[in-house]
Design an enzyme around this catalytic site. Structure first.
Site, PDB file in Angstrom:
ATOM      1  N   SER A  13      33.680   1.993  -6.479  1.00 61.90           N
ATOM      2  CA  SER A  13      33.166   0.827  -7.189  1.00 61.90           C
ATOM      3  C   SER A  13      33.901  -0.427  -6.700  1.00 61.90           C
ATOM      4  CB  SER A  13      33.300   1.025  -8.702  1.00 61.90           C
ATOM      5  OG  SER A  13      32.525   0.082  -9.408  1.00 61.90           O
ATOM      6  N   ASP A  28      22.105   3.868  -9.665  1.00 63.23           N
ATOM      7  CA  ASP A  28      23.328   3.175 -10.077  1.00 63.23           C
ATOM      8  C   ASP A  28      22.992   1.833 -10.721  1.00 63.23           C
ATOM      9  OD1 ASP A  28      25.870   1.988 -10.280  1.00 63.23           O
ATOM     10  OD2 ASP A  28      26.572   3.017  -8.493  1.00 63.23           O
ATOM     11  N   HIS A  41      25.970   5.551 -11.280  1.00 67.11           N
ATOM     12  CA  HIS A  41      27.321   5.141 -10.922  1.00 67.11           C
ATOM     13  C   HIS A  41      28.346   6.254 -11.117  1.00 67.11           C
ATOM     14  CE1 HIS A  41      29.958   1.856  -9.817  1.00 67.11           C
ATOM     15  NE2 HIS A  41      30.776   2.140 -10.806  1.00 67.11           N
TER      16      HIS A  41
END
Length: 708
Positions: free
Chosen positions: A560, A645, A680
């Site tokens: 991330s 995501d 995610h």
């Protein structure tokens, strides 16, 4: 006969050559088409050849992602058996028929358990006594049947213990549908509320439910609604709307159960409003109007709200209190003043005790204070590579504090601590199965690397005992370094699969987190963001200089915002690493931050800056990984993403990989894997997620020539 043999041999030779040629063709990496998109802002022109990927409905995009997945499969075919072995090895250490330590709330003991052979939890409760019959609230294994992805969250039981609200996401976009279950009959009520955060809060009447809606496009949590059971959700009353696009909003109930609380927050500023829980049709009252740069959070106890805040430049926060009928900041008085060397992170309030979670010199501290001033002390911890935090403590009237402890070498323990006597009771220590784990076989240490500007950067290390600092050890260096999020040194049974094969695992506590206090965060954001990247690089150099490893055996990993870190690092110092794993990486910083229709963008301005401002635009552009890919050698790389995501859109890593393929000058591996069913957080099942870890570990071990 000789002629026949020659013909056969010639045919076989031709066929073999043809097969080899086809094999070589098969493993050629996909080449993404280029469609030049002119992106002009502030008079600056950027050409994005892969902008066309910003559309998951485009069949060409799906085709490209699938071709990348096929290439990844072929390039890693030789490790598939090893991946399966790693998966089974990691799974074998986990107690499949495990359960949580029960906690008591409003007359019921609540627990979560897993059954052998199943991926998802079972949520249950027992009335008054742990010997009472178990009431299964949710068996998520049954609920998840037929779904590639399934997430149950936001469980919230009404005060009369008869109803439970819950949220379900089957896409992995973090858009939950809230429903309500009757715990007495097992019936799922007809009430259904779409596009929420999943969480909700009951008023004291056991029929009114407050919840948060998300903006359908940006996924920003921006509206609080009130739902009355038995009514259509389309008729729900809007009770609060957060109009500032840089803020999110949420709703919860105070530990005292006396108040429904609506919070609004951006990176730098917060605001709260409260409503008596027994008056759901009343009006919310603001505690203190928002002031840019002032953060605060509230806890209710007796006649006061206790307020954790950075008011008046209390950088590391302080604790204040105010009467419940006079809540604006001029009425706030100090309980624990600001200290330069202690970061005040959280509090837990009990009838006779105040428990303060602090951080000093990077280390977690749990401080116990009697309200009457008779006693004050810290729970003792004895090393520098541990994590300790308070756990679920729903009761006011108790002398028992529940907290959790683990370290890089010690599995997680859940501990009940008697604040009056100091007696500790270990309720549960994480079991590491398989019969091979002995914590005495491992050692950990904290070292300090010197950054280019002279700053000392702490690093937590763990490895098997007997390590020789000969420069030949493989090291996996991990970091995050954004949002003030601190990666504490924690135990992982999964990580043993690397440690037992000779790896050192290093957590670099770089600027951008809050490991060394709030200033540590401030020094790694906005116009100082590059400190995050250079800290990581300087830690790598230090590990090499001190002979822990060499550039031939050093690996980096981040996900991330940590994936942004990886993207910046491989542009700035690719020669330091043999391999890099970038998971769901945020790499197209400028384009994303200029597009306020993308989820989370507007709320990120205080972290990265607003590129509508020329200075921020230029600074972001100077480090944005996608914008700075150039013709140079890059390390071996594995990049992962999820099609759904909601935090880092799949197209960021997809575009990045395409550009890397076009420009990089080496023959190193560049692998890209898109989970076409996940978002995610990756796969939803606890064991399915291990397959993704096995893929990552096999990538690293393969580069080290370790095959078993």
């Amino acid at each position: 006969m000789k002629t026949l043999l020659f013909i056969l041999f010639g045919s076989l030779t031709f066929a073999t050559a043809q097969n080899n040629s086809e094999l070589k063709q098969e493993i050629l990496p996909p080449k993404a088409k280029k469609i030049a998109e002119k992106l002009e802002f502030h008079g600056d022109v950027r050409i994005d050849d892969y902008y066309w990927m910003n559309n998951r409905e485009n069949p060409d995009v799906i085709d490209y992602l699938k071709r990348e997945n096929e290439y990844n499969e072929k390039m890693t075919a030789h490790t598939k058996e090893f991946q399966e072995k790693l998966f089974e090895e990691m799974k074998s250490r986990i107690k499949e028929d495990d359960k949580s330590v029960p906690y008591k709330l409003n007359g019921y003991w609540y627990l979560t358990r897993f059954e052998k052979g199943y991926d998802y939890p079972i949520y249950s409760r027992k009335k008054e006594s742990l010997d009472a019959p178990e009431e299964v609230m949710f068996n998520v294994n049954e609920m998840a049947e037929g779904h590639d992805y399934y997430s149950l969250g936001g469980l919230n039981v009404s005060e009369d213990n008869k109803l439970v609200a819950f949220g379900v996401d089957t896409v992995s976009r973090r858009k939950y549908t809230i429903q309500v279950k009757n715990l007495e009959t097992g019936e799922i009520l007809s009430d259904k509320i779409d596009n929420t955060t999943g969480g909700s809060t009951w008023a004291s009447d056991n029929k009114t439910l407050f919840y948060t809606k998300k903006d359908d496009q940006t996924l920003r949590s921006f509206r609080i609604y009130k739902h009355v059971l038995g009514t259509d959700a389309s008729e729900d009353e809007l009770v609060y709307e957060e109009e500032d696009e840089t803020f999110n909003t949420y709703v919860y109930k105070s530990k005292s159960w006396d108040y429904i609380i609506i919070g609004s927050g951006s990176t730098l500023t917060t605001e709260y409003r409260v409503l008596k829980a027994d008056d759901p049709n009343g009006d919310f009252q603001v505690i203190q109007d928002r002031e840019r740069g002032m953060e605060y959070s509230i806890s209710h106890f007796g006649d006061h709200f206790y307020i954790l805040t950075n008011k008046n430049d209390a950088t590391n926060f302080k604790l204040m209190k105010t009467p419940i009928d006079a809540t604006s900041s001029e009425n706030w008085t100090d309980v624990i003043p600001h200290r330069e060397d202690f970061l005040l992170e959280d509090i837990d309030i009990f009838k006779e005790y105040l428990v303060v979670s602090e951080r000093n010199n990077g280390l977690n501290k749990i401080r116990i204070i009697r309200w009457d001033g008779d006693k004050e002390y810290y729970i003792p911890f004895d090393n520098e590579t541990y994590t300790a935090y308070t756990s679920i403590n729903p009761s006011f009237d108790t002398e028992i504090l529940r907290y959790t402890y683990n370290s890089l070498t010690t599995p997680t323990s859940v501990i009940d601590f008697n604040m009056k006597t100091g007696e500790k009771t270990v309720l549960k220590e994480q079991e590491v199965l398989g019969g091979k784990f002995d914590k005495d076989n491992y050692t950990s240490e904290r070292i300090w690397a010197t950054a280019a500007d002279g700053t000392k950067v702490p690093v937590s290390l763990v490895y098997r005992k007997g390590l020789e600092k000969n420069g030949e050890n493989p090291v996996l260096q991990y970091a995050y370094g954004s949002y003030g999020s601190t990666i504490d040194p924690y135990f992982s049974s999964v990580r043993l699969s690397l440690l037992d094969r000779g790896f050192i695992y290093a957590i670099a506590h770089i600027r951008g987190g809050e490991y060394l206090g709030r200033n540590w965060y401030e020094e790694g954001k906005l116009f100082r963001k590059k400190n995050t990247f250079t800290d990581f690089i300087d830690v790598s150099k230090y590990l090499i200089e001190e002979n822990y490893t060499s550039s031939d055996h050093l690996y980096a990993m981040g996900g991330s915002a940590g994936g942004l870190l990886m993207g910046a690092v491989v542009n700035m110092a690719p020669e330091l690493y043999n391999g890099v794993i970038a998971a769901v990486p945020f790499v197209d910083v400028v384009t994303t931050m200029l597009d306020d229709s993308i989820p989370l963008t507007t709320g990120e301005y205080d972290e990265w800056g607003n590129p509508n401002n020329l200075e921020y635009y230029e600074y972001m552009k100077s480090y944005s990984p996608y914008d700075n890919v150039k013709a140079q050698d890059y390390p071996n790389m594995l990049v992962t993403t999820g099609l759904h995501d909601s935090q880092v859109q799949y197209w960021e890593p997809a575009k990045w990989v395409a550009k890397l393929r076009d420009l990089k000058t080496d023959n190193n591996k560049l692998l890209f894997h898109t989970n076409m069913e996940a978002g995610h957080g990756g796969a939803s099942g606890r064991f399915e997620a291990l397959k993704e870890v096995a893929e990552e570990y096999a990538f690293l071990l393969d580069l080290e020539g370790i095959t078993e």
